[in-house]
Design a protein around this motif. Structure first.
Motif, PDB file in Angstrom:
ATOM      1  N   ASP A 180      11.876   8.316   2.439  1.00 23.10           N
ATOM      2  CA  ASP A 180      10.972   7.328   3.010  1.00 23.10           C
ATOM      3  C   ASP A 180      10.169   6.712   1.864  1.00 23.10           C
ATOM      4  N   VAL A 181      10.647   5.589   1.351  1.00 21.83           N
ATOM      5  CA  VAL A 181      10.051   4.971   0.167  1.00 21.83           C
ATOM      6  C   VAL A 181       9.117   3.854   0.595  1.00 21.83           C
ATOM      7  N   ARG A 182       7.908   3.922   0.086  1.00 23.51           N
ATOM      8  CA  ARG A 182       6.902   2.892   0.363  1.00 23.51           C
ATOM      9  C   ARG A 182       6.333   2.399  -0.958  1.00 23.51           C
ATOM     10  N   GLN A 183       7.114   1.605  -1.664  1.00 21.37           N
ATOM     11  CA  GLN A 183       6.664   1.075  -2.953  1.00 21.37           C
ATOM     12  C   GLN A 183       5.482   0.136  -2.772  1.00 21.37           C
ATOM     13  N   TRP A 184       5.403  -0.549  -1.655  1.00 18.93           N
ATOM     14  CA  TRP A 184       4.326  -1.503  -1.431  1.00 18.93           C
ATOM     15  C   TRP A 184       2.965  -0.833  -1.463  1.00 18.93           C
ATOM     16  N   LEU A 185       2.910   0.440  -1.069  1.00 24.10           N
ATOM     17  CA  LEU A 185       1.642   1.151  -1.074  1.00 24.10           C
ATOM     18  C   LEU A 185       1.138   1.357  -2.500  1.00 24.10           C
ATOM     19  N   GLY A 186       2.042   1.695  -3.416  1.00 18.68           N
ATOM     20  CA  GLY A 186       1.664   1.842  -4.821  1.00 18.68           C
ATOM     21  C   GLY A 186       1.188   0.537  -5.420  1.00 18.68           C
ATOM     22  N   VAL A 187       1.882  -0.558  -5.105  1.00 17.40           N
ATOM     23  CA  VAL A 187       1.480  -1.875  -5.617  1.00 17.40           C
ATOM     24  C   VAL A 187       0.121  -2.259  -5.045  1.00 17.40           C
ATOM     25  N   LEU A 188      -0.084  -1.995  -3.776  1.00 18.34           N
ATOM     26  CA  LEU A 188      -1.371  -2.297  -3.148  1.00 18.34           C
ATOM     27  C   LEU A 188      -2.497  -1.494  -3.799  1.00 18.34           C
ATOM     28  N   MET A 189      -2.246  -0.229  -4.112  1.00 15.00           N
ATOM     29  CA  MET A 189      -3.267   0.600  -4.766  1.00 15.00           C
ATOM     30  C   MET A 189      -3.581   0.080  -6.170  1.00 15.00           C
ATOM     31  N   VAL A 190      -2.580  -0.353  -6.903  1.00 22.05           N
ATOM     32  CA  VAL A 190      -2.821  -0.897  -8.249  1.00 22.05           C
ATOM     33  C   VAL A 190      -3.663  -2.166  -8.154  1.00 22.05           C
ATOM     34  N   VAL A 191      -3.320  -3.054  -7.220  1.00 20.32           N
ATOM     35  CA  VAL A 191      -4.077  -4.297  -7.053  1.00 20.32           C
ATOM     36  C   VAL A 191      -5.515  -3.991  -6.631  1.00 20.32           C
ATOM     37  N   ALA A 192      -5.689  -3.069  -5.705  1.00 17.23           N
ATOM     38  CA  ALA A 192      -7.039  -2.692  -5.276  1.00 17.23           C
ATOM     39  C   ALA A 192      -7.818  -2.060  -6.426  1.00 17.23           C
ATOM     40  N   GLY A 193      -7.159  -1.255  -7.247  1.00 12.97           N
ATOM     41  CA  GLY A 193      -7.829  -0.644  -8.392  1.00 12.97           C
ATOM     42  C   GLY A 193      -8.261  -1.664  -9.420  1.00 12.97           C
TER      43      GLY A 193
ATOM     44  N   GLY B 258       3.965   5.139  -7.493  1.00  9.07           N
ATOM     45  CA  GLY B 258       5.186   4.401  -7.792  1.00  9.07           C
ATOM     46  C   GLY B 258       6.190   5.237  -8.574  1.00  9.07           C
ATOM     47  N   VAL B 259       5.704   6.006  -9.534  1.00  7.22           N
ATOM     48  CA  VAL B 259       6.588   6.871 -10.314  1.00  7.22           C
ATOM     49  C   VAL B 259       7.204   7.940  -9.415  1.00  7.22           C
ATOM     50  N   TRP B 260       6.416   8.508  -8.523  1.00  3.31           N
ATOM     51  CA  TRP B 260       6.915   9.539  -7.615  1.00  3.31           C
ATOM     52  C   TRP B 260       7.968   8.970  -6.667  1.00  3.31           C
ATOM     53  N   MET B 261       7.721   7.772  -6.139  1.00  2.00           N
ATOM     54  CA  MET B 261       8.694   7.136  -5.245  1.00  2.00           C
ATOM     55  C   MET B 261       9.991   6.826  -6.001  1.00  2.00           C
ATOM     56  N   THR B 262       9.873   6.366  -7.235  1.00  2.00           N
ATOM     57  CA  THR B 262      11.054   6.074  -8.046  1.00  2.00           C
ATOM     58  C   THR B 262      11.854   7.344  -8.306  1.00  2.00           C
ATOM     59  N   ALA B 263      11.177   8.446  -8.558  1.00  4.34           N
ATOM     60  CA  ALA B 263      11.860   9.727  -8.774  1.00  4.34           C
ATOM     61  C   ALA B 263      12.583  10.182  -7.505  1.00  4.34           C
ATOM     62  N   GLN B 264      11.976   9.960  -6.346  1.00  3.00           N
ATOM     63  CA  GLN B 264      12.632  10.320  -5.089  1.00  3.00           C
ATOM     64  C   GLN B 264      13.909   9.514  -4.880  1.00  3.00           C
ATOM     65  N   VAL B 265      13.852   8.223  -5.187  1.00  7.91           N
ATOM     66  CA  VAL B 265      15.033   7.369  -5.033  1.00  7.91           C
ATOM     67  C   VAL B 265      16.123   7.806  -6.001  1.00  7.91           C
ATOM     68  N   HIS B 266      15.737   8.147  -7.223  1.00  6.48           N
ATOM     69  CA  HIS B 266      16.718   8.595  -8.215  1.00  6.48           C
ATOM     70  C   HIS B 266      17.393   9.890  -7.763  1.00  6.48           C
TER      71      HIS B 266
END
Length: 104
Positions: free
Chosen positions: A38-51, A74-82
């Motif tokens: 269950d990959v939610r890359q958008w959440l990582g991008v949203l957190m970076v923008v909010a930060g 984002g790194v964790w999600m990428t590792a899961q996909v890999h």
């Protein structure tokens, strides 16, 4: 290709065998391919923008912390996909011996 374990000659691709199984077969779940993460890359991008927004407007420390959290997500999600892709490639290359019902 003979089975390396028992020398049997009735060997099929695991994916093809699994697809041909009826839905009520007990082996349908046991021999199933790995589940997609269950990959939610958008959440990582949203957190970076909010930060970045927080760092630019008010609290630099909190903003950087939130942005770092988004990057780590984002790194964790990428590792899961890999891991999923590697497991799926191994599954697709697997074969099943029909004489002793073992997977190799």
């Amino acid at each position: 290709m003979p089975c390396p374990r028992c020398g049997g000659t009735t060997v099929y691709r695991l994916r093809g065998y699994w697809e041909d199984l009826p839905a009520e077969s007990p082996n349908k779940t046991r021999l199933a391919p790995p589940d997609a993460p269950d990959v939610r890359q958008w959440l990582g991008v949203l957190m970076v923008v909010a930060g970045v927004y927080l760092a630019a407007t008010s609290e630099v420390g909190y903003g950087l912390l939130v942005a770092l959290g988004g990057l780590l997500w984002g790194v964790w999600m990428t590792a899961q996909v890999h891991r999923y892709r590697m497991t799926l490639a191994e599954y697709n290359a697997s074969k099943i011996c029909m004489e002793n019902r073992h997977v190799f």
